[in-house]
Design a protein around this motif. Sequence first.
Motif, short mmCIF file in Angstrom:
data_model
loop_
_atom_site.label_atom_id
_atom_site.label_comp_id
_atom_site.label_asym_id
_atom_site.label_seq_id
_atom_site.Cartn_x
_atom_site.Cartn_y
_atom_site.Cartn_z
N GLU A 5 12.59 33.73 1.30
CA GLU A 5 12.43 32.34 0.88
C GLU A 5 11.71 32.35 -0.46
O GLU A 5 10.58 32.84 -0.56
N VAL A 6 12.37 31.84 -1.49
CA VAL A 6 11.74 31.75 -2.80
C VAL A 6 11.27 30.31 -2.98
O VAL A 6 12.04 29.36 -2.78
N ASN A 7 10.00 30.15 -3.32
CA ASN A 7 9.47 28.81 -3.55
C ASN A 7 9.52 28.50 -5.04
O ASN A 7 8.91 29.20 -5.85
N PHE A 8 10.25 27.45 -5.37
CA PHE A 8 10.34 26.96 -6.75
C PHE A 8 9.38 25.77 -6.87
O PHE A 8 9.56 24.76 -6.20
N ASP A 9 8.36 25.91 -7.71
CA ASP A 9 7.39 24.81 -7.87
C ASP A 9 7.66 24.03 -9.15
O ASP A 9 7.98 24.61 -10.20
N GLY A 10 7.46 22.73 -9.07
CA GLY A 10 7.60 21.88 -10.25
C GLY A 10 6.37 22.03 -11.14
O GLY A 10 5.23 22.02 -10.66
N LEU A 11 6.61 22.20 -12.43
CA LEU A 11 5.52 22.26 -13.40
C LEU A 11 5.21 20.82 -13.82
O LEU A 11 6.12 20.07 -14.18
N VAL A 12 3.94 20.46 -13.77
CA VAL A 12 3.55 19.07 -14.08
C VAL A 12 3.80 18.78 -15.56
O VAL A 12 3.48 19.60 -16.42
N GLY A 13 4.36 17.62 -15.84
CA GLY A 13 4.69 17.24 -17.21
C GLY A 13 3.52 16.68 -18.01
O GLY A 13 2.45 16.39 -17.45
N LEU A 14 3.74 16.50 -19.31
CA LEU A 14 2.66 16.11 -20.23
C LEU A 14 2.19 14.67 -20.03
O LEU A 14 1.13 14.30 -20.51
N THR A 15 3.01 13.85 -19.38
CA THR A 15 2.66 12.42 -19.24
C THR A 15 2.17 12.07 -17.84
O THR A 15 2.18 10.90 -17.45
N HIS A 16 1.75 13.08 -17.09
CA HIS A 16 1.23 12.83 -15.73
C HIS A 16 0.15 11.74 -15.77
O HIS A 16 -0.85 11.87 -16.47
N HIS A 17 0.38 10.65 -15.05
CA HIS A 17 -0.62 9.57 -15.02
C HIS A 17 -0.48 8.77 -13.72
O HIS A 17 0.44 9.01 -12.95
N TYR A 18 -1.42 7.89 -13.51
CA TYR A 18 -1.48 7.14 -12.25
C TYR A 18 -1.07 5.69 -12.50
O TYR A 18 -1.81 4.93 -13.10
#
Length: 441
Positions: A5-18
């Motif tokens: 099982e290979v886990n592919f993780d999402g890399l957080v983008g530059l505009t991460h905000h709430y």
Amino acid sequence: MKAREVNFDGLVGLTHHYAGLSFGNEASTKHRFQRSNPKLAAKQGLLKMKALADAGFPQAVIPPHERPNVAALRQLGFTGSDEHVVEKAASQAPQLLSAVSSASAMWVANAATVCPSADSQDGKVHLTVANLNNKFHRAMEAPTTEALLRAIFRDEKTFAVHSALPQVAMFGDEGAANHNRFGGEYGETGVQLFVYGREDGSQLAPARYPARQTLEASQAVARLNQVRPQQVVYAQQNPDVIDLGVFHNDVIAVSNRQVLFCHEQAFADQPRLLGELAAKVPGFMAIEVPQQAVSVADAVATYLFNSQLLSHDDGRMVLVLPQESQEHAGVWRYLHELLAQDNPMSELKVFDLRESMANGGGPACLRLRVVLSEAEQRAVNPAVMMNDALFNTLNMWVDKHYRDRLTQADLADPQLLREGREALDQLTQLLNLGSVYPFQR
Ligand SMILES: NCCC[C@H](NC(=O)CCC(=O)O)C(=O)O
């Protein structure tokens, strides 16, 4: 040949905000307008990837999307240069600018639903892109997700990437967050559980919050992915827990091989489902957490079930948890009781994912599981595989390009658009992806 099982993780983008964009996701609502730290968010994610790779779990990365999505603003009637489009949206419709700037593509459990080759009729690995139809900011992810998956799973003899389902509520599809696969060794045929929130036209649905996944969508994904029909199980989520903030099934259940770890109130007809799985999965084991031990509200607050359940080669399992689970005395006590009981769980690993958690994304939301044989692993674009070199490269890339504070007001800054494009242009070179973003075409 051994499949992993290979886990592919999402890399957080530059505009991460709430921005409070996800009605029904209580963390998103609660943290609306708080200041975020995109640099820290990206680094927290990279640290999890690196630690799991170091512990012997194959790990890869999926890049962020181009944000703000200027084309989406044009589609909504904003005109002029890209900078003007952003400026006008910022003054006339800041909530729309927020939506088209969301870094929500980081939660790749919602990118696609995966069918390993051991389960598919044509022997290929299938990935159906999720349409994420329930939320505007997420529905726009599908085209870039498809381009990225095609750049990672390039070899068409090995992989089949399917476009998202039609963008209508009847086919609302949230990807692997509502999908579980059971079985023995990863390379053996498995049983796939498709979990849905509602059936089109049925009365059995949540009252307060939306059910994002439909049965009709799950059935279409099972067809596209060519899962052998006798290996498919469908189950409805308990509508009452959706109303308590369980917007995806992976907020209340996680599985690995023969084990299902879930809350006792996770599914609409839980005894029927567990009976069916026991009949179809050799050695099936359900670990049901009683409401008395951990309430649904505490599960939602701590993301106990939004954990990753991973197998070491010797069969022992490790539960990868967010720090919030450790900080809750009752949940942490329960987890230690679990370790002492007779089951494969033997280890807890805790990560600080606070930046993602504040938008409702825990360890499981950040990863897409892809079971691959050795030959299939060799067919994956090798530049996305996590190792010491890539970890260092990506950390330096984040240091160079990311801001360490961002609020909704900052999204108006046209410089952010330029920073994002420059950073992503470099990233596509680092990860050998070719031209995947709209600004590159
Ligand atoms: N699997 C976890 C997904 C979390 C995601 N949150 C968000 O999109 C929040 C974005 C914001 O509110 O700014 C969602 O609800 O789909």
